[in-house]
Write an enzyme that holds these catalytic residues in place. Structure first.
Site, PDB file in Angstrom:
ATOM      1  CB  SER A   1      85.696   7.579  83.337  1.00  0.00           C
ATOM      2  OG  SER A   1      84.315   7.457  83.570  1.00  0.00           O
ATOM      3  CG  ASP A  47      88.924  12.848  97.853  1.00  0.00           C
ATOM      4  OD1 ASP A  47      89.950  13.503  97.603  1.00  0.00           O
ATOM      5  OD2 ASP A  47      87.842  13.013  97.254  1.00  0.00           O
ATOM      6  CE  LYS A  49      83.765  10.160  80.031  1.00  0.00           C
ATOM      7  NZ  LYS A  49      82.863   9.546  81.022  1.00  0.00           N
TER       8      LYS A  49
END
Length: 556
Positions: free
Chosen positions: A290, A301, A315
């Site tokens: 999460s 990223d 998740k």
């Protein structure tokens, strides 16, 4: 022209009618089924042959209904609200201690230093026999934990069997508000490399992280290892604030997409960062979930940090709490989240189950490729965050596992503390050869029998051989092999000595230096940390991994 206008008007009316009837039908279905359920519940409780417990029946019905959706949509009755608050605030009313069940008692695993259990004299190894006059024999740890929790300022009486005393004694402990730190440990671990451990994302996570980051910079930190292993997540906004510390203001960090407009949201870095240049590695594992995946995924990223460890949990769902009657709450999945590259890392598809109602992993055929935003490295959705550098997760030997399960290592560490009033610092302590021999002597009258995988496989082969009537012809060879394995097992305590010593040292250190010491002591021999230090100290490899030009397997 007039005809065209009439046609358009007709289409609009038709569309409006369709939408109206659609909503009308939907809400009629909701109303109808609520009415059916209400009358059924009333009739059942009125006419069932035995007395019923309406509260239990209702909770069963609610739990089963929500279970058909996803595991994160939960009903939280008033009695469990304190546990829910703990998940978001890290705070609860209680005595401040970790516990485990052993035989017919509950044992203090570790008191939190400075909190009520510690201040009342409770120490690791002390056995709680009764709580406010109620025996703990038939109760599990969850029920016992509920008894120990309560409003700050109230007291609880414990009948205790102290580890090193013959007489039981009654201890009255006054509960306090216990705040578990999101950052339980941080420090300089190697030259100019700092280390921060984050275990949760409650309301104080980002501030604790910033405080640790800034203090380490003052101590000379020029590189950082950020540990998110075992961190199951928490508040999304805290994850956003933590990423914000190392990426430029205005950077997109995460986007949520849900059925309602209020959950179509983009979260960006709102503040000036602390440091956008410091080399970083982030440690993750299969329990990093999460909010941990938002942080590690966003940093990946942006090619901002090298991710090390094992693939994360996967998740990619967001929950919100909605108030219900009688102080209950509904925690409901309201959206999916997407990290800066545009990928959602949700691993299990709970929304398209098979004919048996079972959810499955997102199939490989639906996994999509994305690019990191700076160096255009290939990354993927659907299966959590794949580390840039994978470090295989080590497995404990059978002998070490059984020594832990039987609490022999725990009990020896407690006995060690009684004999030795002090030890070296957490990072310097080592169990001597004499100390290990003392542990072996301690085990002489203890039970720790176990079956090795070899023994289990041999038993399977023996059973098959007997069925196929081969065993009588080869029984001698079987007996010889069984005896050889049994003989080799006797040497396991020495064969796996290094592994057992590491576990012993960590447990012993925790008796003197508690959670801080336990973490600090473990870092020198932690494979993920060792790999992180190696990468941070090799600028060419660090930059090469972020550029997608360097082999990323450990040791290359």
């Amino acid at each position: 022209m007039k005809k065209l206008k009439l046609t358009l008007i007709g289409l609009c009316i038709g569309l409006a009618s369709f939408v109206s009837f659609g909503f009308s039908d939907y809400y009629f279905e909701v109303s109808k089924n609520l009415d059916i359920f209400s009358t059924l519940f009333k009739e059942l409780n009125t006419y069932y042959v035995d007395d019923t417990e309406p509260g239990e029946l209702m909770k069963t019905a609610i739990d089963e209904m929500l279970q058909s959706l996803d595991p994160y949509t939960n009903y939280i009755p008033e009695s469990q609200i304190e546990d829910f608050k703990f998940m978001t605030t890290g705070q609860y009313g209680g005595i401040g201690a970790l516990i485990h069940k052993y035989d017919d008692a509950v044992v203090i695993s570790e008191p939190y230093e400075g909190f009520p259990a510690f201040k009342s004299g409770l120490r690791a190894g002390d056995r709680i026999l009764e709580i406010d006059g109620n025996s703990v024999k038939e109760k599990n740890t969850s029920a016992i934990s509920d008894f120990l929790k309560g409003q700050a300022g109230t007291s609880v009486k414990l009948l205790v069997d102290p580890f090193n005393e013959e007489q039981n004694k009654t201890i009255e402990v006054v509960r306090e508000n216990i705040k578990v730190n999101d950052v339980p440990y941080y420090g300089m671990i190697k030259d100019d490399i700092g280390y921060i451990k984050l275990v949760s994302f409650t309301q104080t996570a980002s501030q604790e992280y910033k405080n640790a980051f800034n203090e380490l910079k003052e101590q000379g930190m020029k590189k950082l290892i950020f540990d998110l292993r075992g961190n199951g997540g928490g508040l999304l906004i805290e994850a956003v604030k933590i990423v914000n510390t190392v990426v430029p203001k205005g950077s997109k960090i995460v986007e949520t997409r849900g059925k309602l407009q209020e959950w179509q949201a983009t979260y960006t870095a709102q503040e000036n960062p602390i440091d956008t240049e410091i080399p970083m590695v982030v440690l993750v594992d299969g329990s990093s979930a999460s909010a941990s995946e938002i942080v590690s995924g966003a940093l990946q990223d942006y090619d901002r940090a090298v991710i090390i460890g094992q693939r994360t949990f996967g998740k990619g769902l967001v929950q919100q709490t909605r108030p219900l009657s009688y102080n209950a709450q509904l925690k409901v999945t309201v959206a999916k989240y997407y990290i800066p590259s545009g990928r959602c890392i949700q691993k299990i598809d709970y929304f398209h189950k098979n004919e048996n109602g079972k959810a499955k992993n997102v199939p490989d055929s639906l996994i999509s490729s994305f690019k990191t935003l700076v160096n255009k490295r290939e990354v993927f959705d659907g299966k959590g965050i794949k580390p840039d550098v994978n470090v295989a997760q080590g497995k404990l030997s059978k002998i070490a596992t059984v020594l832990l399960q039987k609490h022999h290592i725990f009990n020896y560490a407690t006995a060690f503390k009684i004999k030795h009033k002090s030890i070296e610092s957490a990072t310097e302590f080592e169990l001597t050869e004499a100390g290990y021999q003392d542990f072996l002597a301690y085990l002489k009258d203890k039970s720790y029998d176990y079956s090795t995988r070899s023994e289990e496989l041999l038993a399977e082969v023996k059973e098959t051989a007997e069925k196929e009537e081969y065993y009588q012809r080869i029984d001698k060879q079987f007996r010889e092999l069984e005896e050889k394995i049994a003989y080799e097992k006797q040497d396991d305590l020495m064969h796996f000595k290094d592994e057992i010593k590491l576990i012993l040292e960590n447990e012993i250190v925790s008796r003197y230096y508690f959670q801080d010491g336990r973490i600090a002591q473990s870092l020198d021999d932690d494979p993920d940390v060792v790999e992180g230090i190696s990468i941070l100290n090799n600028e060419g490899r660090y930059l090469g991994i972020l550029a997608g030009k360097t082999p990323t397997q450990k040791g290359k």
